[in-house]
Design a protein around this motif. Structure first.
Motif, short mmCIF file in Angstrom:
data_model
loop_
_atom_site.label_atom_id
_atom_site.label_comp_id
_atom_site.label_asym_id
_atom_site.label_seq_id
_atom_site.Cartn_x
_atom_site.Cartn_y
_atom_site.Cartn_z
N ILE A 330 -6.10 15.37 6.58
CA ILE A 330 -7.34 15.35 5.80
C ILE A 330 -8.39 16.24 6.46
O ILE A 330 -9.06 17.05 5.80
N GLU A 331 -8.52 16.10 7.77
CA GLU A 331 -9.50 16.90 8.51
C GLU A 331 -9.17 18.39 8.43
O GLU A 331 -10.08 19.23 8.36
N LYS A 332 -7.88 18.72 8.40
CA LYS A 332 -7.46 20.12 8.32
C LYS A 332 -7.61 20.68 6.92
O LYS A 332 -7.54 21.90 6.72
N GLY A 333 -7.80 19.82 5.94
CA GLY A 333 -7.99 20.29 4.58
C GLY A 333 -6.71 20.43 3.79
O GLY A 333 -6.68 21.09 2.75
N ALA A 334 -5.63 19.80 4.26
CA ALA A 334 -4.36 19.87 3.54
C ALA A 334 -4.28 18.85 2.42
O ALA A 334 -3.78 19.13 1.33
N ILE A 335 -4.77 17.64 2.69
CA ILE A 335 -4.76 16.59 1.67
C ILE A 335 -6.17 16.04 1.50
O ILE A 335 -6.99 16.12 2.43
N SER A 336 -6.44 15.51 0.33
CA SER A 336 -7.77 14.94 0.06
C SER A 336 -7.79 13.44 0.33
O SER A 336 -8.80 12.89 0.76
N GLU A 337 -6.65 12.78 0.07
CA GLU A 337 -6.55 11.35 0.29
C GLU A 337 -5.08 10.94 0.28
O GLU A 337 -4.20 11.73 -0.08
N TYR A 338 -4.84 9.69 0.68
CA TYR A 338 -3.47 9.17 0.65
C TYR A 338 -3.53 7.67 0.45
O TYR A 338 -4.56 7.02 0.65
N SER A 339 -2.40 7.11 0.03
CA SER A 339 -2.31 5.66 -0.14
C SER A 339 -0.98 5.18 0.44
O SER A 339 -0.04 5.97 0.59
N ILE A 340 -0.94 3.90 0.79
CA ILE A 340 0.26 3.31 1.39
C ILE A 340 0.67 2.08 0.57
O ILE A 340 -0.18 1.26 0.21
N THR A 341 1.96 1.97 0.31
CA THR A 341 2.50 0.81 -0.39
C THR A 341 3.53 0.12 0.50
O THR A 341 4.40 0.80 1.08
N ASN A 342 3.44 -1.19 0.61
CA ASN A 342 4.40 -1.93 1.42
C ASN A 342 5.77 -1.96 0.74
O ASN A 342 5.87 -2.08 -0.48
N VAL A 343 6.80 -1.86 1.55
CA VAL A 343 8.17 -2.05 1.07
C VAL A 343 8.69 -3.32 1.73
O VAL A 343 8.77 -3.40 2.96
N LYS A 344 9.02 -4.32 0.92
CA LYS A 344 9.40 -5.63 1.46
C LYS A 344 10.88 -5.92 1.27
O LYS A 344 11.51 -5.43 0.33
N ASP A 345 11.40 -6.71 2.18
CA ASP A 345 12.78 -7.19 2.07
C ASP A 345 12.86 -8.20 0.92
O ASP A 345 12.04 -9.12 0.83
N ASP A 346 13.84 -8.02 0.04
CA ASP A 346 13.95 -8.88 -1.14
C ASP A 346 14.16 -10.35 -0.78
O ASP A 346 13.70 -11.25 -1.49
N THR A 348 13.58 -11.94 2.51
CA THR A 348 12.61 -12.57 3.42
C THR A 348 11.16 -12.32 3.03
O THR A 348 10.27 -13.07 3.42
N GLY A 349 10.93 -11.26 2.28
CA GLY A 349 9.56 -10.91 1.93
C GLY A 349 8.82 -10.18 3.04
O GLY A 349 7.64 -9.85 2.89
N ASN A 350 9.52 -9.92 4.15
CA ASN A 350 8.89 -9.20 5.27
C ASN A 350 8.76 -7.71 4.95
O ASN A 350 9.60 -7.13 4.25
N ILE A 351 7.72 -7.10 5.50
CA ILE A 351 7.54 -5.66 5.33
C ILE A 351 8.55 -4.93 6.21
O ILE A 351 8.61 -5.16 7.41
N ILE A 352 9.34 -4.06 5.60
CA ILE A 352 10.38 -3.34 6.35
C ILE A 352 10.17 -1.83 6.33
O ILE A 352 10.87 -1.09 7.02
N ASP A 353 9.19 -1.37 5.55
CA ASP A 353 8.94 0.07 5.46
C ASP A 353 7.64 0.28 4.70
O ASP A 353 7.03 -0.68 4.20
N TYR A 354 7.21 1.53 4.62
CA TYR A 354 6.01 1.88 3.86
C TYR A 354 6.28 3.15 3.06
O TYR A 354 6.97 4.06 3.53
N THR A 355 5.72 3.20 1.85
CA THR A 355 5.77 4.42 1.04
C THR A 355 4.39 5.05 1.05
O THR A 355 3.38 4.39 0.77
N TYR A 356 4.35 6.33 1.39
CA TYR A 356 3.09 7.08 1.43
C TYR A 356 3.00 8.00 0.22
O TYR A 356 4.00 8.61 -0.19
N GLU A 357 1.81 8.09 -0.34
CA GLU A 357 1.55 9.02 -1.44
C GLU A 357 0.34 9.87 -1.07
O GLU A 357 -0.74 9.34 -0.80
#
Length: 404
Positions: A330-346, A348-357
């Motif tokens: 963001i500081e370098k001017g490549a992206i304007s913003e980003y978001s993160i979505t949790n990826v959960k185990d079906d 246990t419901g525990n977070i096992i990864d993240y998806t970035y946009e």
């Protein structure tokens, strides 16, 4: 237009002169002329060390592979070598509709270093330092400091430069290194071995059979120095590129990017991510986003392996690293913003990864548009060259040829 080197056999180190028949520069060789053609993409920027945004090239899929060591041993005395020195990584990348899937193996170099008046041998794995030097080396090549050497044993492309020229490229992006460190990095690149085997699948055309490739080579094919003691930065160097990179130059399998925008970033992950965006986000435009999974991208980078047990604390640490990288982008001017979505185990419901946009900035979209136009022009010129070199056959002679 870049200043292209014009060199003769007499300018080369003594170790090379007896081995070659001749030399061609980008002035004489059309493949190199295309590789060093950057007149359309030198964008002026304010307060830039280079005065112009520094253009360089990045090689399809080759530069996306995790060819550099990110953790663990990077340099060890030979007598302290671990039982297992070869690093194996899986590779999986889709570039221009072609899926490259397989594995690479990285074997460290043995480098001799003067210590306390004695020569001491070390194992050196290609790591962040070598990656910086390789990027600067290709930057010099992209500026025109590349030649085609006709060895008696075959043809090779080589980067011709002085130690000071390479040091200046590193310094310009805040990566200053003393000459001994640069020389050791070059020797590590020349001595380190890269083995790979992979399949290439055309995802756009199922009628085309998969291709399979397997090769063993060094990061640099050979390395030659010439000069006098005490010359330091005036020492002349010739770094011969490996056969894989040679073929990619001939086949136009490279894309342009802005060297200083990527390499000025302080953190290795941020530099790698920026280069990756330049390489893969070629459709970047307002409203279009780029997605990735955290664990997948960190495996591609080399921070983790597919066999690693990712604990909750490890996952948090990886997320912190990526958060810092997102801030850098963001500081370098490549992206304007980003978001993160949790990826959960079906289960246990525990977070096992993240998806970035990620959302591209207007600046990055403009850069990509300019680079894409330039890349298309290079492809058209390269295609024209292939057509011009083709053998034309009159229609009335076709039957005669077939009958033979």
């Amino acid at each position: 237009m870049s200043r292209k080197v014009n060199i003769s056999v007499d300018n080369l180190p003594d170790t090379l002169r007896g081995q070659i028949h001749g030399v061609e520069s980008a002035i004489d060789n059309e493949s190199l002329a295309l590789f060093t053609d950057n007149k359309d993409v030198r964008i002026s920027i304010e307060n830039a060390a280079h005065g112009l945004r520094a253009y360089s090239n990045t090689f399809n899929h080759y530069d996306l592979w995790g060819r550099f060591v990110r953790s663990g041993h990077k340099k060890l005395p030979l007598e302290e070598a671990p039982k297992k020195t070869i690093i194996t990584r899986k590779i999986s990348e889709k570039v221009d509709g072609i899926l490259y899937d397989g594995e690479i193996k990285i074997t460290p170099a043995v480098v001799s270093t003067r210590k306390d008046g004695e020569d001491v041998e070390y194992l050196v794995w290609p790591s962040d330092r070598e990656e910086k030097v390789e990027r600067a080396l290709i930057r010099l090549a992209s500026k025109g400091k590349i030649v085609k050497i006709n060895f008696k044993s075959g043809i090779q492309y080589a980067v011709v430069f002085s130690m000071n020229e390479l040091a200046q490229e590193l310094k310009a992006v805040g990566q200053s290194m003393p000459y001994p460190a640069i020389k050791e990095s070059l020797e590590a690149l020349q001595g380190s071995k890269l083995s790979f085997k992979y399949s290439a699948t055309d995802t756009k055309n199922s009628d085309i059979d998969d291709s399979f490739y397997e090769s063993n080579m060094n990061f640099l094919s050979s390395l030659h120095f010439s000069g006098k003691k005490g010359q330091g930065g005036n020492v002349k160097c010739v770094a011969c590129l490996n056969a894989f990179v040679h073929n990619m130059i001939d086949n136009l399998e490279y894309k342009g990017y802005y060297f200083n925008s990527a390499q000025e970033l302080k953190r290795g992950l941020s530099r790698w991510m920026m280069l990756r965006l330049y390489h893969l986000w070629r459709y970047a435009a307002p409203g279009k986003t780029y997605h990735f999974r955290l664990l997948s991208i960190m495996e591609k980078y080399g921070s983790i392996y597919s066999t690693d047990d990712i604990t909750e604390n490890k996952l948090k640490a990886l997320r912190r690293d990526m958060t810092t990288t997102m801030k850098d982008l963001i500081e370098k001017g490549a992206i304007s913003e980003y978001s993160i979505t949790n990826v959960k185990d079906d289960k246990t419901g525990n977070i096992i990864d993240y998806t970035y946009e990620m959302h591209p900035s207007d600046q990055f979209c403009d850069e990509i548009l300019t680079l894409n136009k330039h890349n298309k022009r290079i492809e058209i010129q390269g295609g024209k060259r292939i057509v011009e070199n083709a053998v034309l056959i009159d229609e009335d002679k076709i039957e005669e040829i077939v009958e033979k």
